[in-house]
Design a protein around this motif. Structure first.
Motif, PDB file in Angstrom:
ATOM      1  N   THR A   1       5.529 -12.704  -0.153  1.00  0.00           N
ATOM      2  CA  THR A   1       4.248 -13.392  -0.031  1.00  0.00           C
ATOM      3  C   THR A   1       3.264 -12.981  -1.108  1.00  0.00           C
ATOM      4  OG1 THR A   1       3.473 -11.735   1.544  1.00  0.00           O
ATOM      5  CG2 THR A   1       4.445 -13.735   2.463  1.00  0.00           C
ATOM      6  N   THR A   2       3.643 -12.078  -1.977  1.00  0.00           N
ATOM      7  CA  THR A   2       2.729 -11.654  -3.045  1.00  0.00           C
ATOM      8  C   THR A   2       3.384 -11.887  -4.389  1.00  0.00           C
ATOM      9  OG1 THR A   2       3.508  -9.381  -3.280  1.00  0.00           O
ATOM     10  CG2 THR A   2       1.873  -9.789  -1.552  1.00  0.00           C
ATOM     11  N   GLY A   3       2.651 -11.625  -5.431  1.00  0.00           N
ATOM     12  CA  GLY A   3       3.180 -11.767  -6.778  1.00  0.00           C
ATOM     13  C   GLY A   3       3.944 -10.537  -7.221  1.00  0.00           C
ATOM     14  N   GLY A   4       4.698  -9.951  -6.347  1.00  0.00           N
ATOM     15  CA  GLY A   4       5.495  -8.786  -6.691  1.00  0.00           C
ATOM     16  C   GLY A   4       4.818  -7.467  -6.345  1.00  0.00           C
ATOM     17  N   GLY A   5       3.634  -7.555  -5.775  1.00  0.00           N
ATOM     18  CA  GLY A   5       2.932  -6.347  -5.348  1.00  0.00           C
ATOM     19  C   GLY A   5       2.144  -5.663  -6.449  1.00  0.00           C
ATOM     20  N   ILE A   6       1.980  -6.319  -7.597  1.00  0.00           N
ATOM     21  CA  ILE A   6       1.276  -5.689  -8.718  1.00  0.00           C
ATOM     22  C   ILE A   6      -0.172  -5.397  -8.355  1.00  0.00           C
ATOM     23  CG2 ILE A   6       0.473  -6.049 -11.091  1.00  0.00           C
ATOM     24  CD1 ILE A   6       3.126  -7.642 -11.511  1.00  0.00           C
ATOM     25  N   VAL A   7      -0.864  -6.366  -7.761  1.00  0.00           N
ATOM     26  CA  VAL A   7      -2.263  -6.165  -7.384  1.00  0.00           C
ATOM     27  C   VAL A   7      -2.363  -5.090  -6.316  1.00  0.00           C
ATOM     28  CG1 VAL A   7      -4.279  -7.266  -6.330  1.00  0.00           C
ATOM     29  CG2 VAL A   7      -2.991  -8.467  -8.089  1.00  0.00           C
ATOM     30  N   PHE A   8      -1.490  -5.160  -5.318  1.00  0.00           N
ATOM     31  CA  PHE A   8      -1.494  -4.163  -4.245  1.00  0.00           C
ATOM     32  C   PHE A   8      -1.292  -2.753  -4.809  1.00  0.00           C
ATOM     33  CE2 PHE A   8       0.698  -1.637  -1.000  1.00  0.00           C
ATOM     34  CZ  PHE A   8      -0.195  -1.749   0.050  1.00  0.00           C
ATOM     35  N   ASN A   9      -0.329  -2.614  -5.699  1.00  0.00           N
ATOM     36  CA  ASN A   9      -0.066  -1.299  -6.292  1.00  0.00           C
ATOM     37  C   ASN A   9      -1.237  -0.819  -7.137  1.00  0.00           C
ATOM     38  OD1 ASN A   9       2.482  -0.864  -5.146  1.00  0.00           O
ATOM     39  ND2 ASN A   9       3.448  -2.124  -6.693  1.00  0.00           N
TER      40      ASN A   9
ATOM     41  N   ILE B   1       3.217 -13.285   8.018  1.00  0.00           N
ATOM     42  CA  ILE B   1       3.524 -14.521   7.297  1.00  0.00           C
ATOM     43  C   ILE B   1       4.989 -14.539   6.875  1.00  0.00           C
ATOM     44  CG2 ILE B   1       3.077 -15.804   5.167  1.00  0.00           C
ATOM     45  CD1 ILE B   1       0.123 -14.811   5.465  1.00  0.00           C
ATOM     46  N   ARG B   2       5.459 -13.419   6.311  1.00  0.00           N
ATOM     47  CA  ARG B   2       6.847 -13.345   5.837  1.00  0.00           C
ATOM     48  C   ARG B   2       7.820 -13.502   6.998  1.00  0.00           C
ATOM     49  NH1 ARG B   2      10.068 -14.437   1.676  1.00  0.00           N
ATOM     50  NH2 ARG B   2       9.109 -15.663   2.162  1.00  0.00           N
ATOM     51  N   LYS B   3       7.563 -12.814   8.137  1.00  0.00           N
ATOM     52  CA  LYS B   3       8.455 -12.909   9.297  1.00  0.00           C
ATOM     53  C   LYS B   3       8.495 -14.339   9.838  1.00  0.00           C
ATOM     54  CE  LYS B   3       8.972  -8.466  11.425  1.00  0.00           C
ATOM     55  NZ  LYS B   3       8.840  -7.740  12.691  1.00  0.00           N
ATOM     56  N   THR B   4       7.332 -14.982   9.856  1.00  0.00           N
ATOM     57  CA  THR B   4       7.264 -16.364  10.327  1.00  0.00           C
ATOM     58  C   THR B   4       8.076 -17.269   9.408  1.00  0.00           C
ATOM     59  OG1 THR B   4       5.079 -15.976  11.275  1.00  0.00           O
ATOM     60  CG2 THR B   4       5.705 -18.267  10.893  1.00  0.00           C
ATOM     61  N   PHE B   5       7.889 -17.116   8.110  1.00  0.00           N
ATOM     62  CA  PHE B   5       8.624 -17.914   7.133  1.00  0.00           C
ATOM     63  C   PHE B   5      10.130 -17.668   7.262  1.00  0.00           C
ATOM     64  CE2 PHE B   5      10.324 -18.654   2.828  1.00  0.00           C
ATOM     65  CZ  PHE B   5       9.917 -19.969   2.646  1.00  0.00           C
ATOM     66  N   ASN B   6      10.526 -16.420   7.428  1.00  0.00           N
ATOM     67  CA  ASN B   6      11.946 -16.079   7.548  1.00  0.00           C
ATOM     68  C   ASN B   6      12.572 -16.625   8.833  1.00  0.00           C
ATOM     69  OD1 ASN B   6      11.859 -14.733   5.118  1.00  0.00           O
ATOM     70  ND2 ASN B   6      11.820 -12.685   6.021  1.00  0.00           N
ATOM     71  N   ALA B   7      11.760 -16.885   9.848  1.00  0.00           N
ATOM     72  CA  ALA B   7      12.274 -17.373  11.127  1.00  0.00           C
ATOM     73  C   ALA B   7      12.629 -18.859  11.071  1.00  0.00           C
ATOM     74  CB  ALA B   7      11.251 -17.125  12.231  1.00  0.00           C
ATOM     75  N   VAL B   8      12.149 -19.558  10.048  1.00  0.00           N
ATOM     76  CA  VAL B   8      12.451 -20.986   9.927  1.00  0.00           C
ATOM     77  C   VAL B   8      13.871 -21.132   9.373  1.00  0.00           C
ATOM     78  CG1 VAL B   8      11.790 -23.156   8.808  1.00  0.00           C
ATOM     79  CG2 VAL B   8      10.019 -21.525   9.526  1.00  0.00           C
ATOM     80  N   PRO B   9      14.746 -21.792  10.112  1.00  0.00           N
ATOM     81  CA  PRO B   9      16.119 -21.979   9.623  1.00  0.00           C
ATOM     82  C   PRO B   9      16.125 -22.802   8.330  1.00  0.00           C
ATOM     83  CG  PRO B   9      15.936 -22.603  11.948  1.00  0.00           C
ATOM     84  CD  PRO B   9      14.557 -22.370  11.436  1.00  0.00           C
TER      85      PRO B   9
ATOM     86  N   GLY C   1      -4.308  -1.872   4.932  1.00  0.00           N
ATOM     87  CA  GLY C   1      -3.353  -2.038   6.024  1.00  0.00           C
ATOM     88  C   GLY C   1      -3.419  -3.386   6.712  1.00  0.00           C
ATOM     89  N   GLY C   2      -4.629  -3.899   6.936  1.00  0.00           N
ATOM     90  CA  GLY C   2      -4.777  -5.189   7.606  1.00  0.00           C
ATOM     91  C   GLY C   2      -4.158  -6.313   6.803  1.00  0.00           C
ATOM     92  N   SER C   3      -4.396  -6.298   5.504  1.00  0.00           N
ATOM     93  CA  SER C   3      -3.829  -7.319   4.624  1.00  0.00           C
ATOM     94  C   SER C   3      -2.308  -7.211   4.595  1.00  0.00           C
ATOM     95  CB  SER C   3      -4.397  -7.167   3.212  1.00  0.00           C
ATOM     96  OG  SER C   3      -3.857  -8.134   2.353  1.00  0.00           O
ATOM     97  N   LEU C   4      -1.797  -5.993   4.536  1.00  0.00           N
ATOM     98  CA  LEU C   4      -0.352  -5.797   4.508  1.00  0.00           C
ATOM     99  C   LEU C   4       0.290  -6.289   5.801  1.00  0.00           C
ATOM    100  CD1 LEU C   4       1.636  -4.667   2.460  1.00  0.00           C
ATOM    101  CD2 LEU C   4       1.456  -2.461   3.601  1.00  0.00           C
ATOM    102  N   LYS C   5      -0.364  -6.052   6.934  1.00  0.00           N
ATOM    103  CA  LYS C   5       0.148  -6.546   8.216  1.00  0.00           C
ATOM    104  C   LYS C   5       0.154  -8.073   8.242  1.00  0.00           C
ATOM    105  CE  LYS C   5      -1.121  -2.573  10.996  1.00  0.00           C
ATOM    106  NZ  LYS C   5      -2.031  -2.027  12.011  1.00  0.00           N
ATOM    107  N   ALA C   6      -0.890  -8.684   7.688  1.00  0.00           N
ATOM    108  CA  ALA C   6      -0.954 -10.149   7.645  1.00  0.00           C
ATOM    109  C   ALA C   6       0.186 -10.704   6.795  1.00  0.00           C
ATOM    110  CB  ALA C   6      -2.304 -10.607   7.104  1.00  0.00           C
ATOM    111  N   HIS C   7       0.446 -10.084   5.644  1.00  0.00           N
ATOM    112  CA  HIS C   7       1.568 -10.507   4.796  1.00  0.00           C
ATOM    113  C   HIS C   7       2.889 -10.388   5.558  1.00  0.00           C
ATOM    114  CE1 HIS C   7       0.035 -11.366   0.773  1.00  0.00           C
ATOM    115  NE2 HIS C   7      -0.859 -10.417   0.968  1.00  0.00           N
TER     116      HIS C   7
END
Length: 89
Positions: free
Chosen positions: A1-9, A50-58, A41-47
């Motif tokens: 869900t991010t651009g590779g985590g560059i901004v986060f890092n 989102i990722r888990k929801t996206f991954n749940a779609v067959p 932490g809040g932003s990371l939890k939101a990501h």
């Protein structure tokens, strides 16, 4: 869900530098783990949600889901307000 985590890092590096500076200048204990979790932490939890929801779609549901999102204008909404590195939490 991010651009590779560059901004986060980069944000984590800033937090680490602030913790080190506070230690050097004020004698405060370095508490990097809690500092980054407090700020990001809040932003990371939101990501993660989102990722888990996206991954749940067959895979078979992706074309209809993309079509529906397009029909609902989700793409325009994301283009105007979306940011892959910063989620409002």
């Amino acid at each position: 869900t991010t651009g590779g985590g560059i901004v986060f890092n980069g944000q984590c590096a800033t937090i680490a530098a602030q913790e080190i500076a506070a230690n050097i200048n004020e004698g405060k204990s370095i508490d990097y783990e809690n500092a980054w979790r407090r700020k990001l932490g809040g932003s990371l939890k939101a990501h993660k949600i989102i990722r888990k929801t996206f991954n749940a779609v067959p895979n078979s549901m992706m074309p209809p889901a993309v079509w529906l999102a397009s029909a609902l204008g989700i793409g325009r909404l994301l283009a105007k307000h979306g940011d892959m590195d910063y989620i409002v939490t």
